[in-house]
Design a protein around this motif. Sequence first.
Motif, mmCIF file in Angstrom:
data_model
loop_
_atom_site.group_PDB
_atom_site.id
_atom_site.type_symbol
_atom_site.label_atom_id
_atom_site.label_comp_id
_atom_site.label_asym_id
_atom_site.label_seq_id
_atom_site.Cartn_x
_atom_site.Cartn_y
_atom_site.Cartn_z
ATOM 1 N N GLN A 1 -2.146 -18.081 -26.025
ATOM 2 C CA GLN A 1 -2.935 -18.073 -24.788
ATOM 3 C C GLN A 1 -4.302 -18.695 -24.997
ATOM 4 O O GLN A 1 -4.827 -19.415 -24.133
ATOM 5 C CB GLN A 1 -3.060 -16.631 -24.271
ATOM 6 C CG GLN A 1 -1.732 -16.045 -23.782
ATOM 7 C CD GLN A 1 -1.824 -14.570 -23.457
ATOM 8 O OE1 GLN A 1 -2.750 -13.875 -23.887
ATOM 9 N NE2 GLN A 1 -0.840 -14.072 -22.693
ATOM 10 N N MET A 2 -4.910 -18.384 -26.147
ATOM 11 C CA MET A 2 -6.219 -18.960 -26.470
ATOM 12 C C MET A 2 -6.130 -20.481 -26.534
ATOM 13 O O MET A 2 -6.985 -21.201 -26.001
ATOM 14 C CB MET A 2 -6.705 -18.390 -27.797
ATOM 15 C CG MET A 2 -8.015 -18.992 -28.310
ATOM 16 S SD MET A 2 -7.807 -20.513 -29.273
ATOM 17 C CE MET A 2 -7.000 -19.891 -30.721
ATOM 18 N N LEU A 3 -5.049 -20.984 -27.191
ATOM 19 C CA LEU A 3 -4.910 -22.428 -27.330
ATOM 20 C C LEU A 3 -4.655 -23.093 -25.980
ATOM 21 O O LEU A 3 -5.114 -24.209 -25.725
ATOM 22 C CB LEU A 3 -3.775 -22.745 -28.302
ATOM 23 C CG LEU A 3 -4.015 -22.303 -29.757
ATOM 24 C CD1 LEU A 3 -2.774 -22.550 -30.597
ATOM 25 C CD2 LEU A 3 -5.220 -23.031 -30.360
ATOM 26 N N ALA A 4 -3.948 -22.389 -25.105
ATOM 27 C CA ALA A 4 -3.725 -22.921 -23.762
ATOM 28 C C ALA A 4 -5.037 -23.024 -22.997
ATOM 29 O O ALA A 4 -5.300 -24.012 -22.294
ATOM 30 C CB ALA A 4 -2.737 -22.027 -23.015
ATOM 31 N N VAL A 5 -5.856 -21.980 -23.126
ATOM 32 C CA VAL A 5 -7.179 -22.016 -22.487
ATOM 33 C C VAL A 5 -8.006 -23.150 -23.050
ATOM 34 O O VAL A 5 -8.730 -23.860 -22.321
ATOM 35 C CB VAL A 5 -7.905 -20.669 -22.680
ATOM 36 C CG1 VAL A 5 -9.357 -20.768 -22.207
ATOM 37 C CG2 VAL A 5 -7.195 -19.560 -21.920
ATOM 38 N N ALA A 6 -7.906 -23.355 -24.370
ATOM 39 C CA ALA A 6 -8.669 -24.420 -25.025
ATOM 40 C C ALA A 6 -8.293 -25.786 -24.471
ATOM 41 O O ALA A 6 -9.149 -26.635 -24.211
ATOM 42 C CB ALA A 6 -8.437 -24.363 -26.528
ATOM 43 N N LEU A 7 -6.976 -25.989 -24.246
ATOM 44 C CA LEU A 7 -6.542 -27.284 -23.714
ATOM 45 C C LEU A 7 -7.027 -27.495 -22.284
ATOM 46 O O LEU A 7 -7.418 -28.601 -21.900
ATOM 47 C CB LEU A 7 -5.014 -27.369 -23.766
ATOM 48 C CG LEU A 7 -4.399 -27.622 -25.151
ATOM 49 C CD1 LEU A 7 -2.883 -27.635 -25.056
ATOM 50 C CD2 LEU A 7 -4.896 -28.949 -25.722
ATOM 51 N N VAL A 8 -6.999 -26.420 -21.500
ATOM 52 C CA VAL A 8 -7.515 -26.533 -20.128
ATOM 53 C C VAL A 8 -8.991 -26.871 -20.159
ATOM 54 O O VAL A 8 -9.488 -27.714 -19.380
ATOM 55 C CB VAL A 8 -7.272 -25.212 -19.359
ATOM 56 C CG1 VAL A 8 -7.963 -25.265 -17.998
ATOM 57 C CG2 VAL A 8 -5.771 -24.978 -19.168
ATOM 58 N N ALA A 9 -9.702 -26.224 -21.075
ATOM 59 C CA ALA A 9 -11.138 -26.503 -21.197
ATOM 60 C C ALA A 9 -11.374 -27.950 -21.598
ATOM 61 O O ALA A 9 -12.291 -28.616 -21.095
ATOM 62 C CB ALA A 9 -11.767 -25.548 -22.219
ATOM 63 N N ALA A 10 -10.527 -28.447 -22.509
ATOM 64 C CA ALA A 10 -10.671 -29.840 -22.955
ATOM 65 C C ALA A 10 -10.421 -30.799 -21.806
ATOM 66 O O ALA A 10 -11.080 -31.841 -21.685
ATOM 67 C CB ALA A 10 -9.711 -30.112 -24.103
ATOM 68 N N ASP A 11 -9.463 -30.462 -20.928
ATOM 69 C CA ASP A 11 -9.179 -31.312 -19.773
ATOM 70 C C ASP A 11 -10.371 -31.377 -18.808
ATOM 71 O O ASP A 11 -10.486 -32.326 -18.023
ATOM 72 C CB ASP A 11 -7.943 -30.783 -19.025
ATOM 73 C CG ASP A 11 -6.657 -31.001 -19.830
ATOM 74 O OD1 ASP A 11 -6.679 -31.858 -20.740
ATOM 75 O OD2 ASP A 11 -5.657 -30.312 -19.552
#
Length: 342
Positions: A273-283
């Motif tokens: 979940q953390m990594l998914a949030v990280a990718l959204v943040a990167a987008d």
Amino acid sequence: MTLYTQNLPRWKKEEVDEIKRSIEEHTLVGVVDMYGIPASQVQQIRRSLRGTARVKMARNTLIEHALSDLGGSVAALNEHATGQSALIFTNENPFKLFKLLEKTKTKMVAKPGETAPEDIVVPKGPTSFKPGPIVGELQQVGIPAAIEGGKVKIRETKTVVKEGETISKKVADALVKLGIKPMDVGLVLQAAYYRDTIFTPDLLAIDEEAYASNIVLAAQQAFNLSVNAVIPTRLTISAIIGKAVREARNVGVEASIYEKGVIDLIIGRAQQQMLAVALVAADHGFELDEATLKAASAATAVAPAAAEPAEEAKPAEEEKEEEEKKEEEEESGMAGLGALFG
């Protein structure tokens, strides 16, 4: 002497007595149809049945007298003793006898006036005939014949007689010339008496492969029912316990219950979940450090591992490599999490 045989000549009475003795000495008696079987094939059939079954040819009237004398349920065989009937005696069960008799059948040419046992089909393709009257003869019975390359050719597959229809003389002659033998000739079991029961061919003609497949399917469905309805048996208790363990583990993960055997899955899911949030943040323009970006990219390339049902057993070396890889990703991910949220 009974009412049925008291007025018969001596030789007929002896014939009836022999039939009655044979019925009493065997566990099964059957009525078979002998119509259209050449004498040579009858002898061949007798040889093939030797040691297993015995065929007794007798007049239908004498068969009727013998069955009526015995009375009881065996007398019902009289209803099936029609045409050129004979009796067959064996100690096998009726299913095995039916299968055995089916193997005695051979293909023969059709005679005018006979009934087609199934659709009679003439396949398309070349023949060995040279151009001549044969073309017209075939066309007269609806077979699309033509001349190609100096030979007679059937242009398309054609059904010339449907099942149950009478075979005409012209069709029979054409089939003979084409070498097509549509008639099954052999002993036809009309009925069998076994353990106080009459068995007819429609009950005995079993597709063994389909029957076996149905048994397998029934076993599978019974197994699934036992597992899903939680009905423990010797064969299903392991599957029931395994299913309960998986469901309990999934509940533990979803409810974040920190227990042994669950905590690793909870942490793994949190990491995903953390990594998914990280990718959204990167987008959205948030800059990620290299370790977090690498872990997040790796996570999107594979299916999430958390709360999975039971996994297949893997070799020890492969399992060790996966554990080491997982530890590296977790370390990178946790480091990235710290960098992302300070």
